[in-house]
Design an enzyme around this catalytic site. Structure first.
Site, PDB file in Angstrom:
ATOM      1  N   THR A  45       1.053  16.333  69.166  1.00 13.83           N
ATOM      2  CA  THR A  45       0.971  17.736  68.743  1.00 13.83           C
ATOM      3  C   THR A  45       0.278  18.556  69.825  1.00 13.83           C
ATOM      4  O   THR A  45      -0.667  18.063  70.453  1.00 13.83           O
ATOM      5  CB  THR A  45       0.177  17.825  67.420  1.00 13.83           C
ATOM      6  OG1 THR A  45       0.935  17.198  66.391  1.00 13.83           O
ATOM      7  CG2 THR A  45      -0.093  19.274  67.014  1.00 13.83           C
ATOM      8  N   SER A  47       0.363  22.125  72.833  1.00 15.35           N
ATOM      9  CA  SER A  47       1.158  22.899  73.791  1.00 15.35           C
ATOM     10  C   SER A  47       1.713  22.029  74.911  1.00 15.35           C
ATOM     11  O   SER A  47       2.722  22.394  75.523  1.00 15.35           O
ATOM     12  CB  SER A  47       0.299  24.030  74.366  1.00 15.35           C
ATOM     13  OG  SER A  47      -0.839  23.508  75.022  1.00 15.35           O
ATOM     14  N   ASP A  99       1.236  11.884  73.595  1.00 19.79           N
ATOM     15  CA  ASP A  99       0.436  12.957  72.997  1.00 19.79           C
ATOM     16  C   ASP A  99      -0.450  13.597  74.065  1.00 19.79           C
ATOM     17  O   ASP A  99      -0.748  12.977  75.096  1.00 19.79           O
ATOM     18  CB  ASP A  99      -0.436  12.384  71.874  1.00 19.79           C
ATOM     19  CG  ASP A  99      -0.854  13.433  70.847  1.00 19.79           C
ATOM     20  OD1 ASP A  99      -0.663  14.639  71.108  1.00 19.79           O
ATOM     21  OD2 ASP A  99      -1.379  13.034  69.794  1.00 19.79           O
ATOM     22  N   GLU A 121      -2.496  11.631  64.532  1.00 15.13           N
ATOM     23  CA  GLU A 121      -2.265  11.235  65.934  1.00 15.13           C
ATOM     24  C   GLU A 121      -2.848   9.851  66.214  1.00 15.13           C
ATOM     25  O   GLU A 121      -2.248   9.043  66.938  1.00 15.13           O
ATOM     26  CB  GLU A 121      -2.893  12.273  66.869  1.00 15.13           C
ATOM     27  CG  GLU A 121      -2.149  13.596  66.844  1.00 15.13           C
ATOM     28  CD  GLU A 121      -2.858  14.714  67.586  1.00 15.13           C
ATOM     29  OE1 GLU A 121      -2.178  15.660  67.985  1.00 15.13           O
ATOM     30  OE2 GLU A 121      -4.088  14.645  67.767  1.00 15.13           O
ATOM     31  N   LYS A 139      -8.125  18.867  82.030  1.00 13.22           N
ATOM     32  CA  LYS A 139      -8.613  18.095  80.875  1.00 13.22           C
ATOM     33  C   LYS A 139      -9.506  16.928  81.305  1.00 13.22           C
ATOM     34  O   LYS A 139     -10.122  16.292  80.451  1.00 13.22           O
ATOM     35  CB  LYS A 139      -7.433  17.562  80.065  1.00 13.22           C
ATOM     36  CG  LYS A 139      -6.479  18.635  79.538  1.00 13.22           C
ATOM     37  CD  LYS A 139      -7.080  19.381  78.393  1.00 13.22           C
ATOM     38  CE  LYS A 139      -6.154  20.401  77.753  1.00 13.22           C
ATOM     39  NZ  LYS A 139      -4.966  19.866  77.155  1.00 13.22           N
TER      40      LYS A 139
HETATM   41  C1  5RP Z   1      -3.967  18.190  68.498  1.00 15.88           C
HETATM   42  C2  5RP Z   1      -4.393  17.503  69.747  1.00 15.88           C
HETATM   43  C3  5RP Z   1      -3.780  17.968  71.017  1.00 15.88           C
HETATM   44  O1  5RP Z   1      -3.147  16.888  71.623  1.00 15.88           O
HETATM   45  C4  5RP Z   1      -4.867  18.493  71.903  1.00 15.88           C
HETATM   46  O2  5RP Z   1      -5.548  19.528  71.214  1.00 15.88           O
HETATM   47  C5  5RP Z   1      -4.308  19.031  73.216  1.00 15.88           C
HETATM   48  O3  5RP Z   1      -3.526  20.153  72.953  1.00 15.88           O
HETATM   49  P1  5RP Z   1      -2.839  20.996  74.117  1.00 15.88           P
HETATM   50  O4  5RP Z   1      -1.753  20.141  74.708  1.00 15.88           O
HETATM   51  O5  5RP Z   1      -2.318  22.223  73.426  1.00 15.88           O
HETATM   52  O6  5RP Z   1      -3.895  21.329  75.137  1.00 15.88           O
HETATM   53  O7  5RP Z   1      -5.206  16.617  69.755  1.00 15.88           O
HETATM   54  O8  5RP Z   1      -4.661  17.703  67.395  1.00 15.88           O
END
Ligand code: 5RP
Length: 237
Positions: A45, A47, A99, A121, A139
């Site tokens: 889940t 972006s 993910d 997840e 990240k």
């Molecule tokens: C959702 C998550 C997402 O993987 C995490 O927040 C990263 O999100 P993004 O790809 O939008 O930066 O853990 O529960």
């Protein structure tokens, strides 16, 4: 989340800086190439995963997907992917799960759950023979830090909040934050200390449904995208 100057919108996601979008896209497209025909695939889940879905759909593979959130499930179905429920009728194991993450530290610990989907997840990641994490370079952190998402039961909430606060610092409930499974979403303010110790402490609180710390042992590889390309990190490797 506030938009940074020069931000552009991701596919259906919040506004982020342009270089960051490119990193997400590269990591996601590299992960799509790891999927083989007839695989059972877990879809995360967020972006970054939003770039994975069209890349996967373009490959026209005969795969069966399970989604970690209704949002991902709807987006995947719109793109023509075969999404099935991960319920008692489903096989127990997945070949691969992909993910995003909010943070990846040097040892390979993840913080997840910015989107509130961390419990599903983690179930999907643990059920997969291979769990691939896709992130942009920002990240990567030296050590995981707050906020740490948690999912809590309503029943006994004051006792649960007190126990979680003792382990992970002040806890703030997300306004209106509910998971599809009925859990309450909250964020811990830290300090987080040693992630293994903290994960064990949170796992021991009965009212905690799930927390956003994912151990390196769960992670097969981390694909890190940036303006230069995409590189692969292997926790412990
Ligand atoms: C959702 C998550 C997402 O993987 C995490 O927040 C990263 O999100 P993004 O790809 O939008 O930066 O853990 O529960």
């Amino acid at each position: 989340m506030t938009a940074e100057p020069g931000a552009t919108p991701g596919p259906g996601g919040p506004a982020v800086p342009p270089g960051r979008e490119e990193g997400k896209r590269r990591a996601a497209e590299a992960a799509a190439l790891l999927v083989g025909d007839r695989m059972r695939v877990g879809l995360g889940t967020g972006s970054t995963v939003a770039y994975l879905l069209p890349a996967l759909a373009r490959r026209k593979l005969r795969i069966v997907c399970v989604a970690t959130s209704p949002r991902t499930g709807r987006a995947a179905v719109r793109l023509g992917l075969n999404v099935q429920p991960f319920d008692r009728s489903a096989p127990a194991r997945l070949d691969l799960a992909v993910d995003g993450a909010d943070q990846v530290d040097r040892a390979g610990w993840l913080v997840k759950g910015g989107g509130g989907a961390h419990t599903r997840e983690k179930i999907v990641a643990a059920a997969a023979d291979r769990f691939v994490v896709i992130v942009d370079g920002r990240k990567l952190v030296p050590a995981v830090r707050a906020p740490l998402p948690v999912e809590l039961l309503d029943f006994g909430l004051p006792a649960t909040l007190a126990a979680v606060q003792a382990a992970a610092g002040p806890v703030r409930l997300r306004p209106g934050g509910r998971t599809p499974d009925g859990g309450l979403l909250a964020d811990c303010g830290g300090p987080l200390g040693d992630p293994a110790t903290l994960a064990a402490a949170l796992d021991a609180v009965p009212g905690v449904v799930g927390h956003g710390l994912f151990p390196p042992s769960m992670v097969s590889e981390v694909l890190v995208g940036d303006d230069e390309g995409c590189r692969t990190l292997r926790p412990g490797g």
